[in-house]
Design a protein around this motif. Sequence first.
Motif, mmCIF file in Angstrom:
data_model
loop_
_atom_site.group_PDB
_atom_site.id
_atom_site.type_symbol
_atom_site.label_atom_id
_atom_site.label_comp_id
_atom_site.label_asym_id
_atom_site.label_seq_id
_atom_site.Cartn_x
_atom_site.Cartn_y
_atom_site.Cartn_z
ATOM 1 N N GLY A 140 0.804 -1.246 -0.126
ATOM 2 C CA GLY A 140 -0.163 0.127 0.005
ATOM 3 C C GLY A 140 1.016 1.228 -0.112
ATOM 4 N N PRO A 141 1.970 1.411 0.878
ATOM 5 C CA PRO A 141 2.703 2.491 0.897
ATOM 6 C C PRO A 141 3.190 3.282 -0.550
ATOM 7 N N TYR A 142 3.844 1.876 -1.337
ATOM 8 C CA TYR A 142 4.379 2.449 -2.715
ATOM 9 C C TYR A 142 3.350 2.678 -3.535
ATOM 10 N N VAL A 143 2.233 2.197 -3.558
ATOM 11 C CA VAL A 143 1.069 2.347 -4.470
ATOM 12 C C VAL A 143 0.699 3.965 -4.076
ATOM 13 N N PHE A 144 0.673 4.136 -2.963
ATOM 14 C CA PHE A 144 0.102 5.588 -2.614
ATOM 15 C C PHE A 144 1.164 6.637 -3.125
ATOM 16 N N VAL A 145 2.251 6.187 -2.938
ATOM 17 C CA VAL A 145 3.477 7.348 -3.311
ATOM 18 C C VAL A 145 3.409 7.473 -5.095
ATOM 19 N N ALA A 146 3.277 5.957 -5.734
ATOM 20 C CA ALA A 146 3.092 5.961 -7.065
ATOM 21 C C ALA A 146 1.842 6.801 -7.645
ATOM 22 N N SER A 147 0.839 6.688 -6.858
ATOM 23 C CA SER A 147 -0.573 7.188 -7.361
ATOM 24 C C SER A 147 -0.283 8.828 -7.193
#
Length: 843
Positions: A681-688
């Motif tokens: 989730g953290p990396y998906v959030f940063v990427a989004s």
Amino acid sequence: MGPRARTLHLLLLLLHALTKPGELIENSDFHLAGDYLLGGLFSLHANVKSISHLSYLQVPRCNEFELKVLGYNLMQAMRFAVEEINNCSSLLPGVLLGYEMVDVCYLSNNIHPGLYFLAQEDDFFPILKDYSSYMPHVVAVIGPDNSESAITVSNILSHFLMPQITYSAISDKLRDKRRFPAMLRTVPSATHHVEAMVQLMGLFRWNWIVVLVSNDEYGRENGQLLTQRLITTGEICIAFQEVIPVPEPSQVLGPEDQIQVNNILEKLRWTTARVVVVFSPELALNIFFQEVLRWNITDLVWIASESWSIDPVLHNLKDLRHTGTFLGITIQKVSIPGFSKFRVRYTKPERPMSNKTNPRATCNQDCDACLNTTEFYNDALILSGERVVYGVYSAVYAVAHALHRFLQCNQVRCTKETVYPWKLLREIRNVSFTLLGNRLFFDDHGDMPMLLDVIQWRWDDGQNPFESVASYSPTHKRLTYINNVSWHTPNNMIPVSMCSKSCQPGQRKKPVGLHPCCFECMDCPPGTYLNLSTDEFNCLPCPGSMWSHKNNMACFKRRLSFLEWNEVPTIVVTILAALGFFSTLAILLVFWRHFQTPMVRSAGGAMCFLMLVPLLLAFVMVPVYVGPPTVLTCLCRQAFFTVCFSICLSCIAVRSFQIVCVFKMARRLPRAYGFWVRYHGPYVFVASITAIKVALVASNMLTTTINPIGRTDPEDPNIMILSCHPNYRNGLLFNTSMDLLLSVMGFSFAYMGKELPTNYNEAKFITLSMTFSFTSSISLCTFMSVHDGVLVTIMDLLVTVLNFLAISLGYFGPKCYMILFYPERNTPAYFNSMIQGYTMRKN
């Protein structure tokens, strides 16, 4: 049969009716026998245009009028040329030229001499269908002196292709070879005379003139020609134009003419124009200038047309010197050796007229009145340079050279044969010879391209009464100033004749009234300039990168303003950026060295490097703010820094959320927490967040340009501020709103975790960095809405560097401090004890 043909036949019938067998008409006043005769038409007596002779069928008696000195002088020039040629062994050897000269009384006696020259030796003119083999009385005609008479005679002679060479008729109509195929002349056309006048006025900067024309064809035609030329120029205006009345033959003005002259003089007295151009025969000006003297009109510049520019009779009115300065346009000065003595000699004719049985009752070669009057003006004629005389002289020589070629002459003899005028005409057109240093030939219009002189009238005893002050070349159409003019003004100052005074440099002209020469002078405001070569009436705006002061004639490049390396703010920000770069690099090395420790993992683990690397790149890219902006540097300012900053803020926000989620939400929402961990989730959030930010930046750059622009400094127009396009500001404001949202999210999650274990409680540091980011962004937006220029660039750079420093030192600094100075707290046992204590307190 056309109208002109019918008129010609009527005139021929009239001549035939008037000529009865056994009668001889007094035609030629001066004659000389010869193998080939030349006709000469001269104004030996002065008669203004009169129609009184049309009331009876008689040839006008010219000797009833006053003797015309210049006419007799020109007639003598023809006699001199003929006798000189007859005495020359190389030109026409063995051939004697003769002449028949007739007094045309200026205008009164034109038709009769033309018919006489066309008739045969017995004054008989046959009516034929073909005149190709017809031999008239003369082979060529020299004259007459004025355009109106020349046109009248040429209308008759051209039907028979009789060569006619005029020496002072300047009308442009005579250039039409379809109408006047046999007309040639040894003087430039009126177009060149007018052009010389216009260039003369331009030389002395006279743009406000008066034009006076005589009430005849000469005055009207030349006045119209001058007006058309001035319209084309657009730089010289006519204050008013009036018609000078032509007096009666008695040289007396009628009541109406007197009123008209008075009106002209009244206007001359009150006009601001000080230059008067006069197109008129000299015969109409004697009374006019006497009236000028009576009215005591002074301080004018009189520009004379060729008809009276060297008239000795008018010049003899010595009081004219008090009326102003007299300038005139005339033919060039060419001295003819021996002519001055010939002009006033008393001789008897040595050869009697051939084929003449009755003596003619004319003054012929022994005109005492002519000689006496000419002798009176002899000094003036000599000093004037015999100007028009050379036109007659060269005309006779042109015919002689044509005859020389036609008769196939060599050094000894010529083949005497019948010379038909139409054949001789072709030879005359093609002559090319040198005469007294001048190369003479006829151009396509039948004109000799002789130089014109601008002369000044002088009344100093013993000096040239008509001194050359400038020369005009018809070939190059250029006036050359060769001598100073003696002005009839105080201190010999050039008279000023302008409707409006010249504007100062950098002042535009504002038209006043209908004349373009009348205007007001208006200052050109700053930022504009005046280009005199293109437009004198409008101030042109300077290009965007240039500027001008008030009343400038050209623009200069503005001083470019941008952030430079040698400025104090640049040095300060560079030092801060260097501090941030090396401190971030040190933190990166420390975290890399202690990557497996609990302290690094609690700070985010691998996500820490996702924050530190953009921070390092951002500090390295600080120089894009320094120097003149380019497309690349503006792109970096709009895209690179804001994306890097958003990545850092998103990482901090997701890290704060993750800590809160672990300690507070994992127990309550275990499935959601498992889903968050399973799908990173953290990396998906940063990427989004990064993708959204890149999309916003890209759309902003695609909808508007990123090219840098220059803007005028509102406080100093001499300075051009170079900056990125205004969409840079708009994009910055739009992107800042997203960064503010991330700052608020990070601050909120950090505040929610303020009760977490000490090693995980980052609320103070995140709150500090987010609060600084929030306040700095708000301050920057407020500053940009108020100020402009380099200060905005400095503030933008300073806020960017400080934001990155806040993240680098505010977030990572305390953790790096604990790792380096409190290693005992960077152990799993210590972290586990802190978590157990937190759990026991919650229970």
